[in-house]
Each structure stands twice: as structure tokens, then as C-alpha cells.
Scaffold this motif. Structure first.
Motif, mmCIF file in Angstrom:
data_model
loop_
_atom_site.group_PDB
_atom_site.id
_atom_site.type_symbol
_atom_site.label_atom_id
_atom_site.label_comp_id
_atom_site.label_asym_id
_atom_site.label_seq_id
_atom_site.Cartn_x
_atom_site.Cartn_y
_atom_site.Cartn_z
ATOM 1 N N PRO A 192 -8.036 61.439 12.764
ATOM 2 C CA PRO A 192 -7.514 60.216 13.369
ATOM 3 C C PRO A 192 -6.556 59.474 12.441
ATOM 4 N N ASP A 193 -6.595 59.777 11.135
ATOM 5 C CA ASP A 193 -5.902 58.917 10.167
ATOM 6 C C ASP A 193 -5.216 59.676 9.027
ATOM 7 N N MET A 194 -5.159 60.991 9.116
ATOM 8 C CA MET A 194 -4.558 61.835 8.067
ATOM 9 C C MET A 194 -5.425 61.867 6.794
ATOM 10 N N GLU A 195 -6.634 61.331 6.876
ATOM 11 C CA GLU A 195 -7.527 61.408 5.713
ATOM 12 C C GLU A 195 -8.823 62.159 6.039
ATOM 13 N N HIS A 196 -9.442 61.814 7.155
ATOM 14 C CA HIS A 196 -10.723 62.425 7.534
ATOM 15 C C HIS A 196 -10.472 63.534 8.547
ATOM 16 N N TRP A 197 -10.838 64.738 8.173
ATOM 17 C CA TRP A 197 -10.551 65.903 9.021
ATOM 18 C C TRP A 197 -11.841 66.495 9.562
ATOM 19 N N GLY A 198 -11.834 66.819 10.862
ATOM 20 C CA GLY A 198 -13.013 67.420 11.491
ATOM 21 C C GLY A 198 -12.624 68.161 12.743
ATOM 22 N N HIS A 199 -13.578 68.311 13.651
ATOM 23 C CA HIS A 199 -13.339 69.027 14.913
ATOM 24 C C HIS A 199 -12.756 70.417 14.600
ATOM 25 N N HIS A 200 -13.372 71.086 13.618
ATOM 26 C CA HIS A 200 -12.830 72.362 13.143
ATOM 27 C C HIS A 200 -13.040 73.457 14.189
ATOM 28 N N ARG A 201 -12.010 74.186 14.444
ATOM 29 C CA ARG A 201 -12.068 75.276 15.436
ATOM 30 C C ARG A 201 -11.436 76.531 14.854
ATOM 31 N N HIS A 202 -12.010 77.667 15.178
ATOM 32 C CA HIS A 202 -11.433 78.941 14.749
ATOM 33 C C HIS A 202 -10.250 79.283 15.644
ATOM 34 N N VAL A 203 -9.138 79.691 15.047
ATOM 35 C CA VAL A 203 -7.959 80.059 15.832
ATOM 36 C C VAL A 203 -7.834 81.581 15.936
ATOM 37 N N MET A 204 -7.681 82.240 14.807
ATOM 38 C CA MET A 204 -7.579 83.703 14.872
ATOM 39 C C MET A 204 -7.871 84.382 13.546
#
Ligand code: BMA
Length: 329
Positions: A192-204
């Protein structure tokens, strides 16, 4: 000129460009005067490669990986009138950072530059107790403001999307180890803010022989009517070491962790001498793309043999056709 190309984006009439030579049947072709940046373009450099460029004030600007003669990996800003002839600053970027712990520069390499909303963001592989993803922004390629690292070590190939997706900043990355990582799959994360990263998903994950050891996102994904056009690198392990080639996939526009099409053949592999001979042989490593929505032209910037900067060209519509025709997911 009609905007009847697959690219959803702006015009770039001065995109550096050279048409396909007669007799060339390749979907992506090299600029004939490669390499465009020699290894010694600044006095301190051992090599200049894996670098990122963007349109800037009607001209071009970029962040360059310059390994110096101590073989320390540094990032330098540069500007260009035409995208081909570059003035790279002799001094490395000194990031302005509120937090000493984060701002204590250890090493930086393989930058990407991404315009989002009102500024240029830079991501790179940043040394912080091992490789992770450094993040900074600039308005002018003079002052760079460093933010928190996006992830914990070990991670590389952090590549931002050029706009928020479902209201969040979005980044691809490639979790790795502390060495010459013998594995690697592409993941998607949101912030949401370029600092806290989540909602990780595998792409390929790696699939075909040319990319079987590891893959990592390359240039900033290109928005098209068919989805996000992702150019990436894939690595094969031969009896003589790693071989880095370029490939492409198309990701869903709203859920970019869903792969819509994926080309089973590489687009460009190290064939030319400047890709096969250098500090690390057999490397074509893409880090940036310029696009012109009017003509569908795409110019890729890639590192050759961890030594020089090169360009290659393709047309968005032809590339998308090619990916679809050769797709296996
Ligand atoms: C990767 C990175 C790249 C480099 C490649 C080949 O792990 O270090 O910067 O181009 O290896 O040496």
C-alpha cells in the motif's frame, strides 16, 4: 500515425530504433552497432552492463551498473539525448536515506527504473546482510531518496509494475540464496505504501531447457491489450556454466500472478561475441525496455557477458503473436 497497436501507453517518437534487416526472421533482433556502452565508458569502470533507462524530459535518463576496478558493484546515474550515446556520471549515486542502517551502502547491482504516478522509482539488488531488493526514488536523476528494502534477504530481480494494481504498488521478485543461486522462480507482491510488502503470489517457475535452472523478471512489464508483457531472463546450466537468455510471457492485467501465455522458445540467446565473451561468458541480461505506443516499437536494453550494454528491438504486436503461437503454460 494511429495508436492501433497492442501497447497501452504513451508515444515515444524518438525511441532509439533500427529496423529488422532484410532476411532476418527473428521476432527480436539486435542493434547493429552493439554494444552501445563499452566497459570503459567512465574512468573508474571495469565493466558497465545490466542497466536501466527511461524517457526523461524529452530525452533519456538511466541508472547504470558500473563495477569498478576494485570489482565493487556500484550504481551510476546517466543521461542521453538519443538513448544510444550516454553520459554516465563518474561518481556513483549517493542515496539520501533517513535511516543509516538501510542507507549504509554495501553493494548495488542490476537496477530497474519505473515511472509510477509522479516520480521514477529505482529498484536494485542491494547488499544488506546478503542480497535483497533496494528501493529509492528520484525526480531528476540527480538526487535519489532511498526507502526501506522491500524484502528480507535473499532476493534479487525486484521489478515494479508501472502503475498500481487494484490500488496497490506491485512488484515481481525472485527469492534466492547468498551465492550464484542454482534455483529461482518469479513471485508477485503488493504494497500500500512502497514499504510494507505482502499478498505474495507465485507467478511462474522454470519450464523449458533454455531456462531450466532459474528465471527472473527483466524490464518493467509493458501494459498491452492482451495483458502485461513480461520479458524475463532464463538460465540454463551447461557443462561450462550458466547461460542467460531472454524469454517472454503475458500476465493477466488485474491478477498479474496468473500467466496467460508463455513463450516456450527464447527470444534472444547469447550468440554474438559481445554476449559470449567478457567477464561472465554467455549472458544476455535484460533490465529495461522503451516503448512507443504509436508504432508498437519496443527497444530492450540488456547486459552482454556482464561487461557491456546492448540494445535489441521488437514490435509489440509481432511479439505477442509469437508468444501466443509458441505458448505452453
Ligand atoms: C546474476 C547476477 C547478474 C549477472 C548474472 C550472470 O546472478 O549477478 O548481475 O548478470 O548473474 O553473471
Amino acid at each position: 500515425m494511429t495508436k492501433n497497436t497492442a501497447i497501452i501507453g504513451t508515444s515515444l517518437p524518438n525511441i532509439p530504433w533500427e529496423g529488422r534487416k532484410e532476411g532476418c526472421a527473428d521476432v527480436m533482433w539486435r542493434y547493429s552497432a552493439n554494444p552501445i556502452i563499452p566497459r570503459n565508458a567512465i574512468p573508474s569502470s571495469n565493466s558497465i552492463f545490466n542497466s536501466a533507462v527511461v524517457p526523461f524530459e524529452g530525452k533519456f535518463a538511466g541508472v547504470f551498473r558500473c563495477d569498478n576496478k576494485q570489482r565493487a558493484m556500484r550504481l551510476h546515474a546517466g543521461k542521453s539525448e538519443d538513448g544510444i550515446n550516454w553520459e554516465i556520471k563518474p561518481e556513483p549515486i549517493r542515496f539520501i536515506c533517513e535511516d543509516e542502517e538501510v542507507g549504509n551502502f554495501v553493494y548495488g547491482y542490476d537496477p530497474r527504473v519505473c515511472w509510477i504516478e509522479d516520480r521514477y522509482y529505482v529498484t536494485w539488488c542491494n547488499g544488506y546482510h546478503g542480497p535483497t531488493i533496494g528501493v529509492a526514488y528520484t525526480y531528476d536523476f540527480e538526487k535519489f531518496y532511498q526507502l526501506e528494502n522491500a524484502f528480507l534477504p535473499f532476493n534479487r530481480n525486484g521489478v515494479l509494475f508501472p502503475k498500481k494494481i487494484n490500488g496497490k504498488f506491485a512488484m515481481l521478485s525472485r527469492p534466492s540464496d547468498n551465492g550464484h543461486t542454482p534455483f529461482g522462480e518469479i513471485f508477485y507482491s503488493e504494497s500500500p505504501d512502497m514499504e510494507h510488502w505482502g499478498h505474495h503470489r507465485h507467478v511462474m517457475k522454470p519450464k523449458q531447457p533454455w531456462e531450466y535452472t532459474k528465471i527472473g523478471a527483466g524490464p518493467i512489464p509493458i501494459e498491452t491489450k492482451e495483458g502485461w508483457l513480461l520479458i524475463y531472463h532464463g538460465v540454463l546450466t551447461s557443462c561450462n556454466g550458466f547461460v542467460y537468455s531472454m524469454g517472454a510471457a503475458i500476465l493477466d492485467l488485474d491478477q498479474p500472478w496468473k500467466v496467460r501465455y508463455r513463450c516456450d522458445k527464447y527470444l534472444l540467446a547469447p550468440w554474438e561475441t559481445y554476449e559470449c565473451v567478457g567477464d561472465v561468458p554467455n549472458v544476455a541480461f535484460p533490465c529495461a525496455a522503451l516503448t512507443d505506443a504509436d508504432t508498437g516499437r519496443i527497444t530492450i536494453y540488456y547486459g552482454g557477458a556482464d561487461t557491456v550494454v546492448c540494445m535489441a528491438h521488437t514490435y509489440a504486436d509481432e511479439l505477442i503473436e509469437y508468444i501466443k503461437k509458441n505458448s505452453s503454460i
